[in-house]
Design an enzyme around this catalytic site. Structure first.
Site, PDB file in Angstrom:
ATOM      1  N   ARG A 122       5.668  -3.340  -4.833  1.00 45.10           N
ATOM      2  CA  ARG A 122       4.069  -3.689  -5.329  1.00 45.10           C
ATOM      3  C   ARG A 122       4.427  -3.041  -6.415  1.00 45.10           C
ATOM      4  O   ARG A 122       2.891  -4.136  -7.247  1.00 45.10           O
ATOM      5  CB  ARG A 122       2.907  -3.125  -4.868  1.00 45.10           C
ATOM      6  CG  ARG A 122       2.479  -3.692  -3.609  1.00 45.10           C
ATOM      7  CD  ARG A 122       1.710  -2.523  -2.796  1.00 45.10           C
ATOM      8  NE  ARG A 122       0.576  -2.532  -3.392  1.00 45.10           N
ATOM      9  CZ  ARG A 122       0.023  -3.745  -2.915  1.00 45.10           C
ATOM     10  NH1 ARG A 122       0.202  -4.751  -1.493  1.00 45.10           N
ATOM     11  NH2 ARG A 122      -1.591  -3.825  -3.694  1.00 45.10           N
ATOM     12  N   THR A 138       0.931   9.828  -7.984  1.00 45.31           N
ATOM     13  CA  THR A 138       1.433   8.451  -8.525  1.00 45.31           C
ATOM     14  C   THR A 138       2.048   8.620  -9.353  1.00 45.31           C
ATOM     15  O   THR A 138       1.517   8.689 -10.365  1.00 45.31           O
ATOM     16  CB  THR A 138       0.889   7.610  -7.916  1.00 45.31           C
ATOM     17  OG1 THR A 138       0.477   7.742  -6.030  1.00 45.31           O
ATOM     18  CG2 THR A 138       1.249   6.378  -8.342  1.00 45.31           C
ATOM     19  N   HIS A 141       6.620   1.910  -4.655  1.00 48.16           N
ATOM     20  CA  HIS A 141       4.869   1.099  -4.394  1.00 48.16           C
ATOM     21  C   HIS A 141       5.288   0.330  -3.180  1.00 48.16           C
ATOM     22  O   HIS A 141       4.120  -0.355  -3.911  1.00 48.16           O
ATOM     23  CB  HIS A 141       4.660   0.752  -5.744  1.00 48.16           C
ATOM     24  CG  HIS A 141       3.318   1.075  -6.034  1.00 48.16           C
ATOM     25  ND1 HIS A 141       2.725   2.261  -6.371  1.00 48.16           N
ATOM     26  CD2 HIS A 141       1.979   0.847  -5.654  1.00 48.16           C
ATOM     27  CE1 HIS A 141       1.842   3.074  -6.809  1.00 48.16           C
ATOM     28  NE2 HIS A 141       0.570   1.361  -5.908  1.00 48.16           N
ATOM     29  N   GLY A 195       9.017   0.496   3.204  1.00 44.31           N
ATOM     30  CA  GLY A 195       9.561  -0.863   4.644  1.00 44.31           C
ATOM     31  C   GLY A 195       9.639  -0.157   5.716  1.00 44.31           C
ATOM     32  O   GLY A 195      10.018  -0.914   7.080  1.00 44.31           O
ATOM     33  N   LYS A 223       5.110  11.041  -6.653  1.00 49.01           N
ATOM     34  CA  LYS A 223       5.160  10.006  -6.162  1.00 49.01           C
ATOM     35  C   LYS A 223       5.492   8.667  -6.649  1.00 49.01           C
ATOM     36  O   LYS A 223       5.377   8.492  -7.824  1.00 49.01           O
ATOM     37  CB  LYS A 223       3.853   9.847  -4.839  1.00 49.01           C
ATOM     38  CG  LYS A 223       4.351   8.172  -4.122  1.00 49.01           C
ATOM     39  CD  LYS A 223       2.946   7.952  -3.445  1.00 49.01           C
ATOM     40  CE  LYS A 223       3.350   7.113  -1.969  1.00 49.01           C
ATOM     41  NZ  LYS A 223       2.719   5.579  -3.331  1.00 49.01           N
ATOM     42  N   TYR A 242      -3.880   9.017  -9.579  1.00 49.89           N
ATOM     43  CA  TYR A 242      -3.859   8.531 -10.657  1.00 49.89           C
ATOM     44  C   TYR A 242      -4.064   8.899 -12.199  1.00 49.89           C
ATOM     45  O   TYR A 242      -5.354   9.388 -11.888  1.00 49.89           O
ATOM     46  CB  TYR A 242      -4.721   7.252  -9.689  1.00 49.89           C
ATOM     47  CG  TYR A 242      -4.037   5.572  -9.216  1.00 49.89           C
ATOM     48  CD1 TYR A 242      -2.544   5.746  -9.676  1.00 49.89           C
ATOM     49  CD2 TYR A 242      -4.735   5.649  -8.812  1.00 49.89           C
ATOM     50  CE1 TYR A 242      -1.640   5.256  -8.872  1.00 49.89           C
ATOM     51  CE2 TYR A 242      -4.004   4.570  -7.402  1.00 49.89           C
ATOM     52  CZ  TYR A 242      -2.898   3.795  -7.984  1.00 49.89           C
ATOM     53  OH  TYR A 242      -1.584   3.307  -6.601  1.00 49.89           O
ATOM     54  N   SER A 288      -6.510   7.755  -1.145  1.00 55.05           N
ATOM     55  CA  SER A 288      -6.196   7.576  -2.991  1.00 55.05           C
ATOM     56  C   SER A 288      -7.622   7.867  -3.302  1.00 55.05           C
ATOM     57  O   SER A 288      -8.773   7.699  -3.531  1.00 55.05           O
ATOM     58  CB  SER A 288      -5.891   5.933  -2.644  1.00 55.05           C
ATOM     59  OG  SER A 288      -5.991   5.493  -4.365  1.00 55.05           O
ATOM     60  N   GLY A 319       2.094   3.206   5.260  1.00 56.34           N
ATOM     61  CA  GLY A 319       1.749   2.268   4.456  1.00 56.34           C
ATOM     62  C   GLY A 319       0.705   1.560   4.816  1.00 56.34           C
ATOM     63  O   GLY A 319       0.070   1.053   6.174  1.00 56.34           O
ATOM     64  N   ARG A 320       1.784   0.312   4.785  1.00 52.51           N
ATOM     65  CA  ARG A 320       1.836  -0.841   5.718  1.00 52.51           C
ATOM     66  C   ARG A 320       1.406  -0.628   7.382  1.00 52.51           C
ATOM     67  O   ARG A 320       0.211  -1.533   7.840  1.00 52.51           O
ATOM     68  CB  ARG A 320       2.073  -2.273   5.102  1.00 52.51           C
ATOM     69  CG  ARG A 320       2.292  -2.612   4.095  1.00 52.51           C
ATOM     70  CD  ARG A 320       3.314  -4.181   3.661  1.00 52.51           C
ATOM     71  NE  ARG A 320       2.973  -4.224   1.735  1.00 52.51           N
ATOM     72  CZ  ARG A 320       3.715  -3.820   0.742  1.00 52.51           C
ATOM     73  NH1 ARG A 320       4.987  -3.103   1.471  1.00 52.51           N
ATOM     74  NH2 ARG A 320       3.296  -4.598   0.002  1.00 52.51           N
ATOM     75  N   GLY A 325      -5.217   1.637  -1.599  1.00 51.15           N
ATOM     76  CA  GLY A 325      -6.579   1.660  -2.145  1.00 51.15           C
ATOM     77  C   GLY A 325      -7.026   0.666  -1.242  1.00 51.15           C
ATOM     78  O   GLY A 325      -6.626  -0.059  -0.088  1.00 51.15           O
ATOM     79  N   ARG A 365       0.084  -9.089  -8.690  1.00 50.99           N
ATOM     80  CA  ARG A 365       0.699  -9.529  -7.247  1.00 50.99           C
ATOM     81  C   ARG A 365       0.106 -10.523  -7.466  1.00 50.99           C
ATOM     82  O   ARG A 365      -0.903 -11.078  -7.284  1.00 50.99           O
ATOM     83  CB  ARG A 365       0.130  -8.627  -6.173  1.00 50.99           C
ATOM     84  CG  ARG A 365       0.465  -7.148  -6.871  1.00 50.99           C
ATOM     85  CD  ARG A 365      -0.055  -6.126  -6.389  1.00 50.99           C
ATOM     86  NE  ARG A 365       0.034  -4.908  -6.873  1.00 50.99           N
ATOM     87  CZ  ARG A 365      -0.043  -3.564  -7.283  1.00 50.99           C
ATOM     88  NH1 ARG A 365      -1.482  -3.624  -6.395  1.00 50.99           N
ATOM     89  NH2 ARG A 365      -0.129  -2.973  -7.251  1.00 50.99           N
TER      90      ARG A 365
END
Length: 380
Positions: free
Chosen positions: A279, A156, A276, A309, A252, A130, A107, A330-331, A80, A165
Site C-alpha cells: 500500500r 510504523t 505495508h 500476503g 514495522k 504513527y 492502530s 491484516g487482510r 486503520g 491508492r
C-alpha cells in the site's frame, strides 16, 4: 450458505456485505499494485518438502512474540478504519484474538480508542504508533498506551506520506462514511452493515479525535492526520521514542538489511519485515523475498516478525522456515470481520490454525519455535 473453507471464501462473503469504498480500502494496494500482487505470488512459489513416518503427536504450536505468550505464531496486525468495516470492529477483533490466545495490535488510525479496547478485553494488547509532525500527539499516544498497560509499542516507519491508492479515490472513501448520490445504492443494499455502524460507539478516528478535542475546530480527525504525516521522521526520533517507552519496541516497515541493523542499534526489541501490504512503495520487493537476508543481518539479536500476503497456515509456516518468529495478519482477518463480525474473525483465525497444524504434520515439524529451513525446497 456456501461452506467457508478458506480465507478466499471469507473474502467473497465480505465483499458482498461491506460497501464498495470500504472493501476497496481493505483489498487494494498503491498505484499499479505490483507489490501487492508480488506478496502473494512469491509466497506461492515456495514449495514444501513432504516428510513421512514422522511422529508428530507431541507437536506444539505455542510460542512467544516480543515477550508475549501466543497460542500460535500469529498476531493481528494494526489496521486503520477497522470499526467501519464492521461497527465496533476493533473491539470485535480484539475479542476474537484474545479468545484465540494471540496478540491484538490496535492502530493509531482506529475507530475505537485505546481506552475502548482496554475496557473490552482482559488480555494485554499492543499499540501501533504513527509519529506525526505534532510530537505532542505522539507523546500523548505513548502515555495513553502506557496507561492502558500495553506491553508492546509498534512504530510504523514506512509512511511519511500515503501512497496513492486508486481504489480509494475512485470510490470516494471518506471518514466517517457519507451517503452520496454516487454510493447511495451500494450503501442502501448493505442494511446490516449500516445498522451496525450506526449503533457502534464511534464512527471517526477515535484516538485522534480524543487528542484533538477542543484544539481543532475547522477540520476533522481524518483531515488533520492527513496533513500531519511527518516527512522529517528519522532514526533520531526512534531514539526519542525508545527513551519514552519502557516496554517492548517494534519497528514495522523494514525491507532493507541496513535498516534492520539500524533498528538493532537504536534499541528495538523486534522488527516487522513489511511493505505495508503493498500500500506504499509500489515496485518494492515482496516481503518474503527479503526476509532471509534481513534475518541474517540481525543474527538473532532481535526478533523478526513478518507480514505481507499471508492468507493461510501454509504461508505462516513458509515465513517461519525463512527465519520469522511470527507473522502479522491484516487482510486475512479483515475479510472474516467483514463477512461475519467477531465470529468471522474467529473463523479466519481458526482456518489459519487448522491449515498450519496439518502442514506441520505433513512436513514433520513438531515445534513452531524451531522450524528448519529444509522444510522448503532450495530455490523454490
Amino acid at each position: 450458505m456456501t461452506p467457508i473453507t478458506n480465507i478466499a471464501d471469507l473474502r467473497a462473503v465480505g465483499a458482498r456485505k461491506v460497501p464498495r469504498a470500504l472493501f476497496g480500502y481493505v483489498d487494494s494496494g498503491s498505484y499499479d499494485e505490483i507489490t501487492l500482487a508480488a506478496n502473494r505470488a512469491e509466497l506461492a512459489k515456495l514449495r514444501f518438502r513432504q516428510r513421512v513416518l514422522v511422529d508428530t503427536t507431541g507437536r506444539s504450536m505455542a510460542t512467544t512474540l516480543v515477550g508475549q505468550p501466543a497460542a500460535l505464531p500469529v498476531a493481528i496486525a494494526p489496521t486503520g478504519l477497522t470499526g467501519l468495516i464492521r461497527g465496533d470492529g476493533e473491539v470485535l477483533s480484539a475479542r476474537a484474538a484474545a479468545a484465540a490466545g494471540i496478540p491484538y495490535c490496535l492502530s493509531t488510525m482506529s475507530i475505537a480508542t485505546i481506552e475502548d479496547i482496554r475496557a473490552a478485553i482482559d488480555a494485554p494488547f499492543w499499540f501501533q504508533l504513527y509519529v506525526l509532525r505534532d510530537r505532542a500527539f505522539s507523546r500523548s499516544m505513548i502515555e495513553r498506551a502506557r496507561a492502558a498497560e500495553c506491553p508492546v509499542l509498534v512504530v510504523t516507519v514506512d509512511l511519511p506520506l500515503r501512497g496513492q491508492r486508486h481504489a480509494d479515490i475512485r470510490n470516494g472513501l471518506t471518514v466517517p462514511p457519507r451517503v452520496t448520490l454516487r454510493n447511495a445504492v451500494d450503501v442502501l443494499t448493505k442494511p446490516a452493515w449500516g445498522l451496525g455502524v450506526l449503533r457502534a460507539k464511534r464512527r471517526t478516528f477515535g484516538n485522534i479525535e480524543a487528542y484533538l478535542k477542543g484544539r481543532v475546530s475547522l477540520m476533522g480527525a481524518g483531515e488533520w492526520s492527513t496533513h500531519h504525516f511527518d516527512q522529517t521522521l528519522s532514526w533520531t526520533d526512534m531514539a526519542w521514542i525508545r527513551d519514552l517507552w519502557p516496554g517492548k519496541l517494534v519497528l514495522k516497515g523494514i525491507l532493507d538489511p541496513a535498516d534492520a541493523e539500524r533498528a538493532v542499534a537504536v534499541g528495538a526489541d523486534a522488527i516487522v519485515v513489511s511493505n505495508h501490504g503493498g500500500r506504499q512503495l509500489d515496485g518494492a520487493p515482496a516481503t518474503i523475498t527479503v526476509l532471509p537476508e534481513i534475518v541474517a543481518a540481525v543474527g538473532g539479536r532481535i526478533e523478526v516478525l513478518f507480514d505481507g500476503g499471508v492468507r493461510s497456515g501454509q504461508d505462516v509456516l513458509r515465513a517461519l522456515a525463512l527465519g520469522a518468529r511470527g507473522v502479522l495478519l491484516g487482510r486475512a482477518y479483515l475479510y472474516g470481520l467483514a463477512a461475519a463480525g467477531e465470529r468471522g474473525c474467529a473463523m479466519a483465525l481458526d482456518i489459519i490454525r487448522r491449515e498450519l497444524e496439518i502442514t506441520m504434520m505433513l512436513t514433520g515439524v513438531t515445534d513452531l519455535r524451531r522450524v528448519p529451513r529444509d522444510v522448503l525446497y532450495d530455490g523454490a
